[in-house]
Structure formats: C-alpha cells, structure tokens
Design a protein around this motif. Structure first.
Motif, PDB file in Angstrom:
ATOM      1  N   GLU A  11      31.940  40.412  33.064  1.00  0.00           N
ATOM      2  CA  GLU A  11      32.143  39.011  32.715  1.00  0.00           C
ATOM      3  C   GLU A  11      33.346  38.419  33.463  1.00  0.00           C
ATOM      4  OE1 GLU A  11      32.724  35.965  28.937  1.00  0.00           O
ATOM      5  OE2 GLU A  11      32.703  38.121  28.550  1.00  0.00           O
ATOM      6  N   SER A  12      34.371  39.225  33.693  1.00  0.00           N
ATOM      7  CA  SER A  12      35.527  38.746  34.460  1.00  0.00           C
ATOM      8  C   SER A  12      35.092  38.293  35.843  1.00  0.00           C
ATOM      9  CB  SER A  12      36.594  39.838  34.562  1.00  0.00           C
ATOM     10  OG  SER A  12      37.181  40.080  33.307  1.00  0.00           O
ATOM     11  N   TRP A  13      34.245  39.079  36.524  1.00  0.00           N
ATOM     12  CA  TRP A  13      33.742  38.687  37.848  1.00  0.00           C
ATOM     13  C   TRP A  13      32.923  37.402  37.766  1.00  0.00           C
ATOM     14  CZ3 TRP A  13      35.520  39.918  42.330  1.00  0.00           C
ATOM     15  CH2 TRP A  13      36.123  41.157  42.538  1.00  0.00           C
ATOM     16  N   GLU A  14      32.125  37.259  36.707  1.00  0.00           N
ATOM     17  CA  GLU A  14      31.331  36.040  36.545  1.00  0.00           C
ATOM     18  C   GLU A  14      32.240  34.828  36.381  1.00  0.00           C
ATOM     19  OE1 GLU A  14      28.908  37.043  33.179  1.00  0.00           O
ATOM     20  OE2 GLU A  14      27.596  38.353  34.363  1.00  0.00           O
ATOM     21  N   LEU A  15      33.294  34.971  35.595  1.00  0.00           N
ATOM     22  CA  LEU A  15      34.237  33.870  35.395  1.00  0.00           C
ATOM     23  C   LEU A  15      34.993  33.547  36.685  1.00  0.00           C
ATOM     24  CD1 LEU A  15      35.579  34.876  31.865  1.00  0.00           C
ATOM     25  CD2 LEU A  15      34.066  32.946  32.410  1.00  0.00           C
ATOM     26  N   LEU A  16      35.383  34.583  37.422  1.00  0.00           N
ATOM     27  CA  LEU A  16      36.067  34.362  38.701  1.00  0.00           C
ATOM     28  C   LEU A  16      35.196  33.539  39.646  1.00  0.00           C
ATOM     29  CD1 LEU A  16      37.637  37.875  39.349  1.00  0.00           C
ATOM     30  CD2 LEU A  16      38.899  35.760  38.873  1.00  0.00           C
ATOM     31  N   ALA A  76      41.614  22.065  22.020  1.00  0.00           N
ATOM     32  CA  ALA A  76      40.999  23.047  21.120  1.00  0.00           C
ATOM     33  C   ALA A  76      41.827  24.331  21.022  1.00  0.00           C
ATOM     34  CB  ALA A  76      39.588  23.375  21.595  1.00  0.00           C
ATOM     35  N   GLU A  77      42.802  24.481  21.912  1.00  0.00           N
ATOM     36  CA  GLU A  77      43.656  25.681  21.969  1.00  0.00           C
ATOM     37  C   GLU A  77      42.834  26.962  22.159  1.00  0.00           C
ATOM     38  OE1 GLU A  77      46.202  25.542  18.528  1.00  0.00           O
ATOM     39  OE2 GLU A  77      47.299  23.808  19.307  1.00  0.00           O
ATOM     40  N   VAL A  78      41.878  26.882  23.080  1.00  0.00           N
ATOM     41  CA  VAL A  78      41.055  28.032  23.439  1.00  0.00           C
ATOM     42  C   VAL A  78      40.985  28.112  24.957  1.00  0.00           C
ATOM     43  CG1 VAL A  78      39.657  27.944  21.339  1.00  0.00           C
ATOM     44  CG2 VAL A  78      38.910  26.692  23.372  1.00  0.00           C
ATOM     45  N   GLY A  79      40.490  29.230  25.463  1.00  0.00           N
ATOM     46  CA  GLY A  79      40.322  29.377  26.904  1.00  0.00           C
ATOM     47  C   GLY A  79      40.225  30.836  27.293  1.00  0.00           C
ATOM     48  N   TRP A  80      40.260  31.059  28.579  1.00  0.00           N
ATOM     49  CA  TRP A  80      40.195  32.424  29.100  1.00  0.00           C
ATOM     50  C   TRP A  80      41.060  32.528  30.342  1.00  0.00           C
ATOM     51  CZ3 TRP A  80      38.633  32.632  34.078  1.00  0.00           C
ATOM     52  CH2 TRP A  80      37.797  31.607  34.561  1.00  0.00           C
ATOM     53  N   SER A  81      41.412  33.755  30.669  1.00  0.00           N
ATOM     54  CA  SER A  81      42.126  34.023  31.916  1.00  0.00           C
ATOM     55  C   SER A  81      41.695  35.382  32.444  1.00  0.00           C
ATOM     56  CB  SER A  81      43.642  33.984  31.723  1.00  0.00           C
ATOM     57  OG  SER A  81      44.058  35.046  30.887  1.00  0.00           O
ATOM     58  N   VAL A  82      41.675  35.487  33.749  1.00  0.00           N
ATOM     59  CA  VAL A  82      41.385  36.750  34.421  1.00  0.00           C
ATOM     60  C   VAL A  82      42.499  36.984  35.427  1.00  0.00           C
ATOM     61  CG1 VAL A  82      39.807  38.023  35.907  1.00  0.00           C
ATOM     62  CG2 VAL A  82      38.884  36.522  34.128  1.00  0.00           C
ATOM     63  N   GLN A  83      43.115  38.154  35.348  1.00  0.00           N
ATOM     64  CA  GLN A  83      44.154  38.525  36.298  1.00  0.00           C
ATOM     65  C   GLN A  83      43.626  39.630  37.201  1.00  0.00           C
ATOM     66  OE1 GLN A  83      47.737  40.465  34.838  1.00  0.00           O
ATOM     67  NE2 GLN A  83      48.909  39.550  36.493  1.00  0.00           N
ATOM     68  N   VAL A  84      43.831  39.448  38.486  1.00  0.00           N
ATOM     69  CA  VAL A  84      43.426  40.419  39.501  1.00  0.00           C
ATOM     70  C   VAL A  84      44.682  40.913  40.192  1.00  0.00           C
ATOM     71  CG1 VAL A  84      42.189  40.710  41.689  1.00  0.00           C
ATOM     72  CG2 VAL A  84      41.208  39.280  39.874  1.00  0.00           C
ATOM     73  N   ARG A  85      44.784  42.210  40.334  1.00  0.00           N
ATOM     74  CA  ARG A  85      45.864  42.796  41.139  1.00  0.00           C
ATOM     75  C   ARG A  85      45.218  43.532  42.293  1.00  0.00           C
ATOM     76  NH1 ARG A  85      48.127  44.504  35.877  1.00  0.00           N
ATOM     77  NH2 ARG A  85      49.807  43.041  35.412  1.00  0.00           N
ATOM     78  N   GLY A  86      45.854  43.442  43.454  1.00  0.00           N
ATOM     79  CA  GLY A  86      45.329  44.127  44.625  1.00  0.00           C
ATOM     80  C   GLY A  86      46.254  43.964  45.808  1.00  0.00           C
ATOM     81  N   VAL A  87      45.829  44.515  46.925  1.00  0.00           N
ATOM     82  CA  VAL A  87      46.601  44.432  48.163  1.00  0.00           C
ATOM     83  C   VAL A  87      45.997  43.340  49.038  1.00  0.00           C
ATOM     84  CG1 VAL A  87      47.310  45.660  50.247  1.00  0.00           C
ATOM     85  CG2 VAL A  87      47.267  46.855  48.053  1.00  0.00           C
TER      86      VAL A  87
END
Length: 131
Positions: A11-16, A76-87
């Motif tokens: 789902e993170s990839w879909e959101l990204l 609405a005080e809702v949401g999502w976040s996705v964090q990616v770490r990489g080189v």
C-alpha cells in the motif's frame, strides 16, 4: 480519537505512486536540508529531477537520503505519510534514465537536466484515521 496504524509496503508503494510532490532530506554542507520536489515512481525506485548547480545535485550523489510523501486533511485531522530511505544516485545523462521516467515534469521552471534515482532500503508508512 484518531488511530495511528502502520501501512504495509504494497500500500505504501500505491500511495507513493499517487502523489506528485515529495520532500527530500539529506545532510548538506551547512547541515540538514529538506526540499520539496516532483518525483515519479518506476521499477521499485523514486526518480527526481534537479538543476545542475543545485546543492541537491552537488551534495547527495551516493549518499543516504530520506524522502517523505504525505497527504493530510487539516480539518478532519487525518492523513497518511510514507517515508523512504535509500541511497541517491545522480544520473548526468538522460541516456541512463528509463524512457518511462523521462517525461517527469517539474513545477519549478528552468532547466532540470539531472536525474536522481533513489532505490529504497527502507519504506515505512503510517495512516492517521478517524476510526
């Protein structure tokens, strides 16, 4: 009260793939730095464009970066976040960029001849929902 839940990698990839803007963070020459940039997802990596003389292009090649993508609803005080770490890997020639990525348009004007590929080493997603 809102609940904070983890989002799985799929789902993170879909959101990204849904969003056009990310925030890129790295340790710059003057300390931590963060910039908003347009990006595109392709083949398990995030691709960005930048100018040849930007601090970003001069400071991040072959270094660790963090990328944050989110969507928030302040009312609405809702949401999502996705964090990616990489080189980060700077590509100096469009010939080394996949054709599917080459049409990435940036909101900022001016020449953006350099490409940055970030292949994730970690992805973490979270959702704040009203449930």
């Amino acid at each position: 009260m809102a609940q904070l839940v983890e989002i799985g990698e799929k789902e993170s990839w879909e959101l990204l793939a849904e969003r056009p803007i990310c925030r890129v963070g790295w340790n710059g020459s003057d300390g931590p730095d963060v910039l908003p940039l347009n990006y595109v997802v392709f083949d398990g990596a995030l691709w960005l464009r930048t100018s040849a003389h930007s601090a970003l292009s001069q400071e991040i090649d072959d270094t660790q970066v963090a990328i944050l993508v989110d969507r928030l609803d302040d009312d609405a005080e809702v949401g999502w976040s996705v964090q990616v770490r990489g080189v980060a890997e700077v590509h100096y020639s469009v010939d080394t960029v996949p054709p599917e990525v080459q049409n990435l348009q940036t909101w900022a004007g001016g020449a953006r001849p350099l490409w940055i590929k970030v292949k994730p080493t970690a992805i973490n997603g979270r959702r704040l929902s009203a449930d």
